[in-house]
Motif scaffolding. Structure first.
Motif, PDB file in Angstrom:
ATOM      1  N   ILE A  44       0.945  -1.054  -0.113  1.00 28.06           N
ATOM      2  CA  ILE A  44      -0.170   0.019   0.035  1.00 28.06           C
ATOM      3  C   ILE A  44       0.705   1.342   0.019  1.00 28.06           C
ATOM      4  CG2 ILE A  44      -1.665   1.230   1.257  1.00 28.06           C
ATOM      5  CD1 ILE A  44      -2.460  -1.598   2.498  1.00 28.06           C
ATOM      6  N   PRO A  45       0.943   1.632  -1.043  1.00 36.09           N
ATOM      7  CA  PRO A  45       2.267   2.690  -1.376  1.00 36.09           C
ATOM      8  C   PRO A  45       2.073   4.061  -0.308  1.00 36.09           C
ATOM      9  CG  PRO A  45       0.752   2.671  -3.154  1.00 36.09           C
ATOM     10  CD  PRO A  45       0.303   1.641  -2.303  1.00 36.09           C
ATOM     11  N   TRP A  46       0.622   4.582   0.039  1.00 39.02           N
ATOM     12  CA  TRP A  46       0.513   5.483   0.952  1.00 39.02           C
ATOM     13  C   TRP A  46       0.652   5.186   2.298  1.00 39.02           C
ATOM     14  CZ3 TRP A  46      -2.888   4.422  -2.973  1.00 39.02           C
ATOM     15  CH2 TRP A  46      -3.802   3.093  -2.344  1.00 39.02           C
ATOM     16  N   ALA A  47       0.581   4.134   2.846  1.00 40.94           N
ATOM     17  CA  ALA A  47       0.685   3.553   4.134  1.00 40.94           C
ATOM     18  C   ALA A  47       1.901   3.614   5.031  1.00 40.94           C
ATOM     19  CB  ALA A  47       0.082   1.933   4.394  1.00 40.94           C
ATOM     20  N   LYS A  48       1.950   4.504   5.885  1.00 43.29           N
ATOM     21  CA  LYS A  48       3.383   4.856   6.508  1.00 43.29           C
ATOM     22  C   LYS A  48       3.339   4.113   8.048  1.00 43.29           C
ATOM     23  CE  LYS A  48       4.564   6.903   3.077  1.00 43.29           C
ATOM     24  NZ  LYS A  48       5.503   6.509   2.005  1.00 43.29           N
ATOM     25  N   MET A  49       2.115   3.705   8.420  1.00 42.45           N
ATOM     26  CA  MET A  49       1.891   3.141   9.887  1.00 42.45           C
ATOM     27  C   MET A  49       2.574   3.899  10.957  1.00 42.45           C
ATOM     28  SD  MET A  49       0.571   0.449   8.691  1.00 42.45           S
ATOM     29  CE  MET A  49       0.315  -0.580  10.073  1.00 42.45           C
ATOM     30  N   SER A  50       2.337   5.169  10.713  1.00 43.16           N
ATOM     31  CA  SER A  50       2.814   6.173  11.769  1.00 43.16           C
ATOM     32  C   SER A  50       2.055   7.601  11.144  1.00 43.16           C
ATOM     33  CB  SER A  50       4.278   6.405  12.127  1.00 43.16           C
ATOM     34  OG  SER A  50       5.001   6.693  10.851  1.00 43.16           O
ATOM     35  N   PRO A  51       1.817   8.433  12.378  1.00 44.20           N
ATOM     36  CA  PRO A  51       1.337   9.736  11.982  1.00 44.20           C
ATOM     37  C   PRO A  51       2.352  10.383  11.301  1.00 44.20           C
ATOM     38  CG  PRO A  51       0.892   9.205  14.378  1.00 44.20           C
ATOM     39  CD  PRO A  51       1.743   8.083  13.944  1.00 44.20           C
TER      40      PRO A  51
END
Length: 224
Positions: A44-51
């Motif tokens: 998921i290219p936009w998923a950073k898993m942090s704010p």
């Protein structure tokens, strides 16, 4: 993820977006990305898993206690959670049911109200309802053919005096870019001024994966 894998993922996103545009469906491909990931956030290219760090920095100097906040296109929920942790009353929605289900599993005790919803088909009761809205890269993910409609849909959700935070790539010309994402132009952003918004600040930031891409966090206030 190596450069080849990133390139293949970007190509997949572009191909899916084009496929769905040809069916006059501008958003259906988002849930396909989440489903195809099979739980692997690298897909998921936009998923950073942090704010987002730029949002975190903004929050250090702004009190949002008891503010009614909305996160548009919330993805996997990290930005919604940091707003809730700062004592805002948060609603967060995404067009992708798989993303919302994922949010609820990640944050089972969250105070955030996670919903599946379509920005372009929200209930009219949402208009003029929120003190704070955070929009991160949703505008840029939707084609220019519906950009005015997308911006207007966002603008009418905020109470007069409320704050809108837009996080986006920007482009220097009015030429039509390749995408997605399709960076936002100055002319497109001027629609917020026409709809009664004043730009308060503009904070540039850089993505380590795309250091040459110009990106900003823009803070607006709704004047009227």
């Amino acid at each position: 993820m190596n450069d080849q894998d990133l390139s293949q993922l970007r190509q997949k996103v572009q191909d899916l977006s084009l496929e769905y545009q040809q069916k006059d469906d501008f958003t259906g491909w988002f849930d396909v990305i989440y489903q195809d990931s099979s739980g692997n956030t690298d897909q998921i290219p936009w998923a950073k898993m942090s704010p987002h760090p730029t949002l975190e920095n903004w929050l250090k100097s702004h009190d949002i206690t008891n503010k009614k906040a909305l996160v548009i296109g919330c993805g996997l929920g990290d930005d919604a959670e940091i707003l809730a942790n700062q004592s805002a009353i948060v609603t967060a929605f995404d067009i992708a049911p798989t993303a919302i289900e994922w949010c609820k599993k990640r944050f089972p005790n969250s105070s955030v109200n996670y919903l599946v919803a379509d920005l372009l088909a929200l209930d009219s009761s949402w208009q003029n309802s929120f003190d704070l809205i955070f929009e991160s890269k949703t505008i840029q993910a939707l084609p220019l053919t519906i950009r005015n409609q997308v911006i207007a849909a966002i603008a009418f959700l905020i109470k007069p005096g409320g704050t809108l935070l837009i996080m986006t790539r920007i482009r220097a010309t009015e030429d039509i870019p390749e995408g997605p994402p399709w960076p936002v132009s100055a002319l497109e952003l001027s629609q917020f001024h026409q709809l009664g918004y004043e730009e308060i600040s503009r904070t540039p930031y850089h993505d380590l994966n795309n250091p040459s891409v110009e990106q900003v966090l823009i803070e607006y206030k709704r004047i009227s």
